[in-house]
Design an enzyme around this catalytic site. Structure first.
Site, PDB file in Angstrom:
ATOM      1  N   GLU A 160       0.881  -1.174   0.000  1.00  0.00           N
ATOM      2  CA  GLU A 160       0.000   0.000   0.000  1.00  0.00           C
ATOM      3  C   GLU A 160       0.910   1.212   0.000  1.00  0.00           C
ATOM      4  O   GLU A 160       1.557   1.517   0.988  1.00  0.00           O
ATOM      5  CB  GLU A 160      -0.910  -0.046   1.238  1.00  0.00           C
ATOM      6  CG  GLU A 160      -2.113   0.867   1.152  1.00  0.00           C
ATOM      7  CD  GLU A 160      -1.834   2.223   1.751  1.00  0.00           C
ATOM      8  OE1 GLU A 160      -1.402   3.114   0.983  1.00  0.00           O
ATOM      9  OE2 GLU A 160      -2.020   2.390   2.954  1.00  0.00           O
ATOM     10  N   CYS A 209      -2.013   8.689   3.171  1.00  0.00           N
ATOM     11  CA  CYS A 209      -1.820   8.138   1.830  1.00  0.00           C
ATOM     12  C   CYS A 209      -2.985   8.466   0.898  1.00  0.00           C
ATOM     13  O   CYS A 209      -2.810   8.481  -0.321  1.00  0.00           O
ATOM     14  CB  CYS A 209      -1.625   6.626   1.906  1.00  0.00           C
ATOM     15  SG  CYS A 209      -2.939   5.765   2.791  1.00  0.00           S
TER      16      CYS A 209
END
Length: 493
Positions: free
Chosen positions: A225, A260
């Site tokens: 990720e 993120c």
């Protein structure tokens, strides 16, 4: 004598030898089948839930120490989300563990089939610093729900949370199956030299490549990720106040941009940009006051290195004259005010690396549809957002923009939907987790076919004749008429 005592009390170095010993120890536990039982999985999920519930003040304090994170953000985005993950896994685990029935074909008749979820083995989870509690333990929920042994490596850039995790996991979890390794590059490198059954890494693309390279030596699968430049497209004809508030909370209300999936840049039309800027200014002042550097509702920048990196982006010649709000900084306290920049150059540093901070560039286009081509011309982001009331524009956005996840008329909320996979695509990552997707991410889907001894057809055995060939081709083709024709020609075999 004092030297002797110092040697005896010195903290042992976690090197490659220690990493190998740890991997072997956990692999032996996994081989004993201890972690495979429903009872063990439930007991560890309950322990993880208790760990979280019983230590909320300590968790909040650690997050405040590492990031000056406001308590509300700690509660909502880290503690509550981890609790919900545990509760969902406890509720659904029996269903997740059940074999899935699968259809068989006439070529294997009579038979039945199913897909069995089995644990992969020993999992290495390398976590990030920006949500150091949630991003450490949320993958652990999936790994133990799937029946694996786990090594967790928290981020050294959030030392208070890392230390707390090591302490609490040691107290609450089964230490023969679940371990925490603290440290920095040396310790992570030692871990990466070992063979794991899967590696889960949350962080940036540069380290992601290192992780993937190390995993390739052992053909270890990875879940990465990695983030990226998540765009926000803003159309006209919307509720501008609501849109501005949702952009702000997604950008600055999520760790002050250090997330993120935080909006990385906005694309809107030249005509609409001034209205959007004015609305963002008003709402930012409402949220954080006239001097946001003193606001207790904004996290600080994680450390001096990241502070310097952000200031470099902000002070580049191509960018410095484009600031329409903010730009103030406090190096001593590692704070940067929410900053909006208008019409920055597309070849500037700020537009060519993930910002991961409180800076928000706005690009302008003549027609809002042009924004989709602009997004697709870069690397695929972890998330992409659109604000519009135009149905055709929504459909075009979903159809043409490739990203890990999309949200229409809000930002970041898809993270809180456990029935959706969370993960990236292309350079923003590979694999996904959350909810059942976490269970699946750390499971092997094993195909199983069951047959009895009846119905054993001679057509599959030598000698191979033309008749058998016709029948087998008909069976493989699956057409009933073809099978009948093949059977009628059986005497010619």
């Amino acid at each position: 004598m004092a030297v002797e005592e110092e040697k005896q009390t010195a903290k042992p170095v976690f090197d490659e030898e220690a990493a190998s010993a740890l991997a072997k120890e956990l692999r032996a536990t996994f081989a004993s089948a201890k972690t495979r039982s429903y009872q063990w999985r439930v007991s560890q999920l309950k322990s993880l839930l208790k760990l979280t519930t019983s230590n909320e003040p300590a968790i909040v304090d650690a997050l405040r120490s590492d990031l000056s994170k406001p308590e509300l953000e700690s509660q909502v985005y880290e503690i509550s989300m981890l609790k919900n993950s545990c509760k969902l896994a406890l509720k659904e685990l029996r269903n997740w563990m059940k074999p899935e029935k699968a259809k068989t074909s006439i070529t294997t008749f009579p038979s039945s089939a199913e897909i069995v979820s089995e644990p992969l083995g020993v999992i290495l989870i390398i976590s990030a610093w920006n949500y150091p509690f949630l991003l450490s333990l949320d993958p652990v929920v999936g790994a133990i729900a799937a029946g694996n042994a786990v090594v967790l490596k928290p981020s050294e850039l959030a030392p208070a949370t890392s230390s707390l995790l090591a302490k609490l996991v040691g107290e609450y979890m089964d230490s023969s199956s679940i371990r925490v390794v603290e440290g920095a590059v040396a310790e992570t490198s030692a871990l990466l030299e070992q063979k794991w059954d899967k590696i889960c890494y949350t962080g940036n693309g540069r380290v992601g490549r290192i992780v993937m390279t190390s995993a390739a030596k052992h053909l270890t699968p990875v879940l990465l990720e990695l983030g990226g430049k998540s765009p926000v497209v803003v159309d006209s004809g919307i509720n501008l106040q609501v849109a501005a508030r949702r952009i702000i909370v997604g950008k600055w209300g999520c760790n002050n941009g250090q997330a993120c999936i935080a909006p990385d840049y906005i694309v809107t039309t030249k005509d609409f940009a001034p209205k959007l800027v004015d609305s963002l200014k008003r709402e930012l002042e409402n949220f954080y006051g006239n001097n946001p550097l003193e606001s207790k509702d904004l996290s600080r920048i994680v450390n001096s290195n990241h502070f310097a990196r952000l200031i470099k982006l902000l002070d580049e010649d191509k960018v410095s004259g484009k600031i329409v709000l903010g730009g103030e900084r406090d190096k001593t306290n590692l704070r940067i005010a929410p900053t909006i920049l208008l019409d920055v150059s597309r070849d500037s540093l700020i537009m060519n690396e993930e910002i991961f901070g409180p800076l928000l560039p706005i690009l302008t286009v003549d027609r809002v549809e042009e924004s989709f081509d602009l997004i697709n011309s870069g690397t695929k982001p972890l998330a992409a957002y659109l604000f519009t009331n135009n149905k055709k524009l929504k459909e075009h956005f979903v159809r043409t923009v490739s990203a890990g996840g999309l949200v229409v008329n809000d930002t970041t909320i898809h993270l809180a939907v456990p029935s959706l996979p969370f993960g990236g695509v292309g350079e923003s990552g590979m694999g996904a987790y959350h909810g059942k997707f976490s269970f699946d991410a750390f499971s092997h889907k094993k195909a199983v076919v069951y047959r009895g001894f009846a119905g054993d057809a001679s057509v599959r055995y030598p000698p191979y004749t033309k008749g058998k060939l016709r029948l087998l081709k008909a069976l493989i083709g699956g057409g009933i008429l073809s099978i009948i024709r093949a059977l009628f020609g059986w005497s010619k075999a």
